[in-house]
Each structure stands twice: as C-alpha cells, then as structure tokens.
Design a protein around this motif. Sequence first.
Motif, short mmCIF file in Angstrom:
data_model
loop_
_atom_site.label_atom_id
_atom_site.label_comp_id
_atom_site.label_asym_id
_atom_site.label_seq_id
_atom_site.Cartn_x
_atom_site.Cartn_y
_atom_site.Cartn_z
N UNK A 5 17.90 -90.70 -84.24
CA UNK A 5 17.39 -90.24 -83.10
C UNK A 5 17.94 -88.77 -82.56
N UNK A 6 18.41 -88.13 -83.59
CA UNK A 6 18.97 -86.96 -83.29
C UNK A 6 18.15 -85.82 -82.48
N UNK A 7 16.99 -85.57 -83.29
CA UNK A 7 15.96 -84.53 -82.68
C UNK A 7 15.38 -85.14 -81.25
N UNK A 8 15.18 -86.45 -81.19
CA UNK A 8 14.66 -86.94 -80.09
C UNK A 8 15.79 -86.83 -78.72
N UNK A 9 16.96 -86.87 -79.02
CA UNK A 9 18.15 -86.67 -78.28
C UNK A 9 18.18 -85.14 -77.87
N UNK A 10 18.04 -84.51 -78.84
CA UNK A 10 18.06 -83.07 -78.49
C UNK A 10 16.87 -82.39 -77.60
N UNK A 11 15.80 -83.12 -77.91
CA UNK A 11 14.70 -82.86 -76.96
C UNK A 11 14.78 -83.18 -75.60
N UNK A 12 15.22 -84.47 -75.25
CA UNK A 12 15.56 -84.97 -74.03
C UNK A 12 16.58 -83.99 -73.36
N UNK A 13 17.48 -83.48 -74.03
CA UNK A 13 18.73 -82.74 -73.37
C UNK A 13 17.92 -81.30 -72.99
N UNK A 14 16.96 -80.81 -73.79
CA UNK A 14 16.69 -79.49 -73.63
C UNK A 14 15.50 -79.38 -72.56
#
Length: 115
Positions: A5-14
């Motif tokens: 889920x790394x890129x999903x988490x980055x997306x949520x943060x950004x």
Amino acid sequence: GLPKDFWADVTEAMNVSSDVDNSALKVVLLEEDTRYKEIMDLDLHEFDLMTAGSIKKNVNALLKVRKQIQNNMTISGEHDSVVYNFVEVAMKNVPGKGGLSLLGCYYFLLGATKI
C-alpha cells in the motif's frame, strides 16, 4: 520491495486537504540558494490531485533525472558544480517526465541528497 500500500499511502498524504496537514507545502531551502526567490514564488497550494500511479511515475522520473545529472556532472570536460545548470539537459533525456517542472526537479534534487 515496498509495502503493497506504499503508493496509496503516499497519494493519501499528498492529496489531503491543507486544512488537515500542510507539511507537504513547506519549502525548506537556504536563502543563499541562487533559485531561492523563484522557488519561494511558487504557489504550493495550487496543485493537481494525483493517483498512486501518477505519483509513482513522477517519483521514478525524478530519480532518473537525478541519476542523469549525477552522470552528466562526472563526464570529463564538465567542470560546472551548479546542479541547476544540469537539470534541463537531464530532463530532456528522461522519458515520462511530462508532469515535472524544471524548478520542481531542482528542488527535489536539493532535498534528495547532495550531488
């Protein structure tokens, strides 16, 4: 490798509302930098929401630009030590960098590590 889920988490943060957390909108740059005024004039509140795929593509492109700059700065005959002078040429040689700007790449490179 990276967690699933790394890129999903980055997306949520950004893509989070600036009312919740605006830490991604803070510029960290020394005033002595020759591009300080240009970077400080950027409106970091004006950005496009991105998907996990587009963020991953942009980060990978930034890393490729960084590698290209590192290579170009070590080529015999290139004695310039100013990173900014290598960014535009490196960007031209990296595919998939459509969403990146010259100043954005430069700022990322300053924060990534010393070149």
